[in-house]
Motif scaffolding. Structure first.
Motif, PDB file in Angstrom:
ATOM      1  N   THR A 249       0.809  -1.260   0.012  1.00 35.67           N
ATOM      2  CA  THR A 249       0.029   0.067   0.143  1.00 35.67           C
ATOM      3  C   THR A 249       0.828   1.224  -0.062  1.00 35.67           C
ATOM      4  OG1 THR A 249      -1.795  -1.316   1.137  1.00 35.67           O
ATOM      5  CG2 THR A 249      -1.894   1.128   1.081  1.00 35.67           C
TER       6      THR A 249
ATOM      7  N   THR B 293      -3.146  -9.173   3.357  1.00 41.83           N
ATOM      8  CA  THR B 293      -4.593  -9.380   3.360  1.00 41.83           C
ATOM      9  C   THR B 293      -4.930  -9.707   2.039  1.00 41.83           C
ATOM     10  OG1 THR B 293      -5.136  -7.227   2.623  1.00 41.83           O
ATOM     11  CG2 THR B 293      -4.946  -7.959   5.189  1.00 41.83           C
ATOM     12  N   THR B 294      -6.095 -10.225   1.633  1.00 44.01           N
ATOM     13  CA  THR B 294      -6.488 -10.395   0.248  1.00 44.01           C
ATOM     14  C   THR B 294      -6.433  -9.372  -0.535  1.00 44.01           C
ATOM     15  OG1 THR B 294      -7.943 -12.442   0.912  1.00 44.01           O
ATOM     16  CG2 THR B 294      -8.181 -11.365  -1.369  1.00 44.01           C
ATOM     17  N   ALA B 295      -6.898  -8.220  -0.044  1.00 41.87           N
ATOM     18  CA  ALA B 295      -6.932  -7.045  -1.019  1.00 41.87           C
ATOM     19  C   ALA B 295      -5.355  -6.520  -1.224  1.00 41.87           C
ATOM     20  CB  ALA B 295      -7.677  -5.877   0.070  1.00 41.87           C
ATOM     21  N   GLU B 296      -4.631  -6.745  -0.221  1.00 48.46           N
ATOM     22  CA  GLU B 296      -3.254  -6.403  -0.616  1.00 48.46           C
ATOM     23  C   GLU B 296      -2.375  -7.140  -1.513  1.00 48.46           C
ATOM     24  OE1 GLU B 296      -1.774  -4.158   3.704  1.00 48.46           O
ATOM     25  OE2 GLU B 296      -1.702  -6.328   3.621  1.00 48.46           O
TER      26      GLU B 296
ATOM     27  N   THR C  74     -15.446   0.412  -4.623  1.00 47.47           N
ATOM     28  CA  THR C  74     -15.054  -0.727  -3.640  1.00 47.47           C
ATOM     29  C   THR C  74     -14.051  -0.036  -2.830  1.00 47.47           C
ATOM     30  OG1 THR C  74     -15.692  -2.535  -5.185  1.00 47.47           O
ATOM     31  CG2 THR C  74     -13.962  -3.124  -3.550  1.00 47.47           C
TER      32      THR C  74
ATOM     33  N   SER D  22     -12.159  -1.094  -0.474  1.00 47.57           N
ATOM     34  CA  SER D  22     -10.881  -1.942  -0.149  1.00 47.57           C
ATOM     35  C   SER D  22      -9.754  -1.814  -1.333  1.00 47.57           C
ATOM     36  CB  SER D  22     -11.214  -3.556   0.023  1.00 47.57           C
ATOM     37  OG  SER D  22     -11.882  -3.976  -1.215  1.00 47.57           O
ATOM     38  N   LEU D  23     -10.083  -1.331  -2.477  1.00 43.61           N
ATOM     39  CA  LEU D  23      -9.264  -1.009  -3.579  1.00 43.61           C
ATOM     40  C   LEU D  23      -8.532   0.000  -3.193  1.00 43.61           C
ATOM     41  CD1 LEU D  23     -11.311  -2.010  -6.631  1.00 43.61           C
ATOM     42  CD2 LEU D  23      -9.889  -3.665  -5.240  1.00 43.61           C
TER      43      LEU D  23
ATOM     44  N   ARG E 239     -14.969  -7.082  -7.211  1.00 38.70           N
ATOM     45  CA  ARG E 239     -14.329  -6.360  -6.408  1.00 38.70           C
ATOM     46  C   ARG E 239     -12.869  -6.446  -6.041  1.00 38.70           C
ATOM     47  NH1 ARG E 239     -19.492  -7.444  -3.286  1.00 38.70           N
ATOM     48  NH2 ARG E 239     -18.758  -9.508  -2.741  1.00 38.70           N
ATOM     49  N   LEU E 240     -12.392  -7.665  -6.911  1.00 38.64           N
ATOM     50  CA  LEU E 240     -10.886  -7.672  -6.666  1.00 38.64           C
ATOM     51  C   LEU E 240     -10.173  -6.468  -7.549  1.00 38.64           C
ATOM     52  CD1 LEU E 240     -10.266 -11.437  -7.356  1.00 38.64           C
ATOM     53  CD2 LEU E 240      -9.638 -10.257  -5.295  1.00 38.64           C
TER      54      LEU E 240
END
Length: 555
Positions: free
Chosen positions: A5, A63-66, A383, A385-386, A531-532
């Motif tokens: 990030t 995390t999955t998002a990262e 989204t 989380s992106l 959402r990915l």
């Protein structure tokens, strides 16, 4: 250790200094929307990409998002650098979506509601010459390094730009929409400057660049491997994909004949001709066509929202407009970063057509709007989380165009087409995209045409054969077919993004269905996948596999 990030934050902040879209994302808009098209501007971007890529590979993700952010950022930086190092980025001239076209499209997106808005339009008209001169310098320097597109591409762009300032009178008609008074004189003078700058750029293309260019249109396997890898975000077996394209042509042609029989016609050509002539399917060009577009999009939105997708309220609306350009293309522009401007479907209706047979354009409307491009952007841009870079700046042709082409078939699965006529229109789009695969790969790789293919007796591709092929097989008029072939030759591998991208999306779904069995939830799969956020199709499939593993036997 640096997190992914933090790496993305630094990359976005650095981009914002010169990239108008990045500047919008961080809330510090630049005064002009053309960006830096000079050789130094491209070189600085490549340097930033190299530094960021090294940092992204070594960054941490928890995390999955990262993990998704890291996969997307590494994939895009690797691809962008490969294109730059191959000389593709700085030599780009093609009939669609090059820096030349994007500078003109800036004026489509500038607000024109207030006098202050019109002042900004005037500033951009005055600055257009600087942007075009900068890109001319980039093209000249690239040519000096041996990176130059074929003469066909140079002259095609020159013809398009000439039309903008002659037959289309784009800048004149733009200024004519001003109510008068205020900055009108400045706008008129700016339009004259824009016309002169465009003419100067056209002269550069015709007199300086074209004489230096060769006549061989295909780029060869080495460069094609780089460009196709970038456009898809996936490594594919080129020979297998070429064979798949031929298989798709045969399968889709069979399906089209079946639908034509449902309509009571002996063959596909007869069905298409009858539908084109049917007044029930013809809409008058202008306000009536714009109204048809908006009403159809609203109806589809209502049918999808809450049932098959949960469309975010902030991006639910999509605006349909008729573009003042006359290129014949329907295209989508996403909302701005602050979501103050809605997503828009633009239709640059071909000149000289008082009526449009809309039966053949419904699939394209679903492709550009919902459940295609607009839905994908509606989810991506809302989204939370992106990372902002993912939401607004990450673009992968195979992901976006693959999703939109997949959405054309999905719309059929969801019952959105109104009868066999609109389904035939959708299949016209499907066979067109299959034809793109074999034509694009055939021209650039000099691939042989398989004997007994059922479509042509020729054994080697030429641009002229490709035009004939699109006209007879996909039903395109010859002007559109010529535009398409020139486009394929200018964007080697981009044509794969549609059909091959949709194939990879469908494979990802089948993988998830196989793992989940009876528990598979189509709505959840689509929501999780979108959402990915945008990414290459190889990292997308890997991430979806991790997100939806096969159930444990004890579960």
């Amino acid at each position: 250790m640096t997190t992914i990030t933090e790496v993305a934050d630094g990359y976005l902040a650095a981009l914002a200094a010169t990239d108008p879209d990045a500047a919008d994302v961080v809330g510090r808009p630049l005064p002009l929307r053309f960006g830096d098209l000079s050789p130094a501007g491209f070189a600085a971007r490549a340097d930033l990409d190299r530094t960021t890529l090294a940092a992204a590979r070594n960054a941490t993700a928890a995390t999955t998002a990262e993990y998704a952010l890291q996969a997307a950022l590494v994939d895009r930086l690797e691809s962008d650098l490969a294109l730059y190092d191959a000389g593709f980025t700085t030599r780009l001239l093609a009939p669609l979506a090059t820096p030349v076209h994007l500078t003109r499209q800036v004026f489509d997106q500038l607000p024109r509601d207030t006098e202050d808005d019109w002042t900004v339009v005037a500033e951009h008209l005055e600055a257009l010459g600087g942007a075009l001169d900068a890109y001319a310098a980039t093209l000249r320097e690239a040519a000096d390094r041996g990176h130059l597109v074929a003469r066909r591409q140079i002259l095609a762009v020159a013809d398009q730009a000439t039309a903008w300032i002659t037959t289309d009178d784009f800048y004149g008609r733009l200024v004519a929409a001003h109510p008068g008074g205020g900055c009108h004189d400045r706008l008129a003078a700016g339009a004259d400057q824009a016309v002169a700058a465009t003419g100067r750029f056209v002269e550069f293309l015709r007199a300086e660049l074209a004489p230096r260019a060769g006549t061989v249109d295909g780029v060869g396997r080495d460069l094609y491997a780089v460009t196709s890898r970038s456009f898809l975000g996936a490594q594919v077996d080129l020979d297998e994909l070429y064979a798949y394209g031929w298989d798709e042509l045969r399968r889709t042609a069979d399906e089209m004949r079946q639908v034509a029989a449902e309509l009571g016609h002996p063959d596909t050509a007869a069905a298409m001709a009858a539908l084109d002539a049917d007044p029930a399917w013809r809409v008058t060009t202008g306000p009536a066509l714009e109204q048809w577009l908006n009403e159809r999009v609203e109806q589809v939105t209502d049918a999808l929202d809450g049932t098959h997708f949960d469309i975010p309220a902030r991006t639910r609306r999509v605006q349909c407009r008729i573009s003042p350009a006359a290129s014949g293309v329907m295209y989508y522009t996403p909302p701005d970063a602050t979501l103050t401007r809605p997503g828009a479907i633009w239709w640059a209706v071909p000149g000289g057509q008082p009526e449009i047979p809309v039966w053949s354009h419904v699939g394209t409307l679903f492709h550009e709007g919902l459940p295609g491009h607009h839905l994908q952007f509606a989810v991506t841009m809302t989204t939370d989380s992106l990372h902002p870079w993912q939401r607004h700046l990450c673009h992968v042709h195979g992901y976006a165009e693959g999703w939109a082409h997949y959405a054309e078939r999905l719309a059929d699965e969801l019952g959105l087409y109104r009868g066999p006529a609109e389904r035939l229109g959708m299949l016209c789009g499907q066979i067109w995209r299959a034809a793109r695969i074999v034509i694009d790969m055939g021209l650039h790789l000099d691939a042989s045409i398989p004997a007994g293919n059922g479509f042509t007796d020729a054994d080697r591709w030429t641009p002229e054969l490709a035009v004939d092929f699109l006209s007879t097989v996909a039903g395109l008029d010859r002007a559109t077919a010529r535009f398409e072939v020139d486009r394929y030759l200018g964007w080697p591998g981009q044509a794969l993004a549609f059909k091959a991208g949709a194939r990879l999306w469908a494979q990802a779904r089948r993988d998830a269905e196989t793992r989940a069995g009876a528990a598979f939830d189509r709505k959840r799969f689509h929501a999780d996948a979108l959402r990915l956020g945008p990414m290459g199709l190889d990292p997308l499939r890997a991430t979806l596999t991790a997100l939806h593993p096969a159930p444990h036997p004890e579960d």
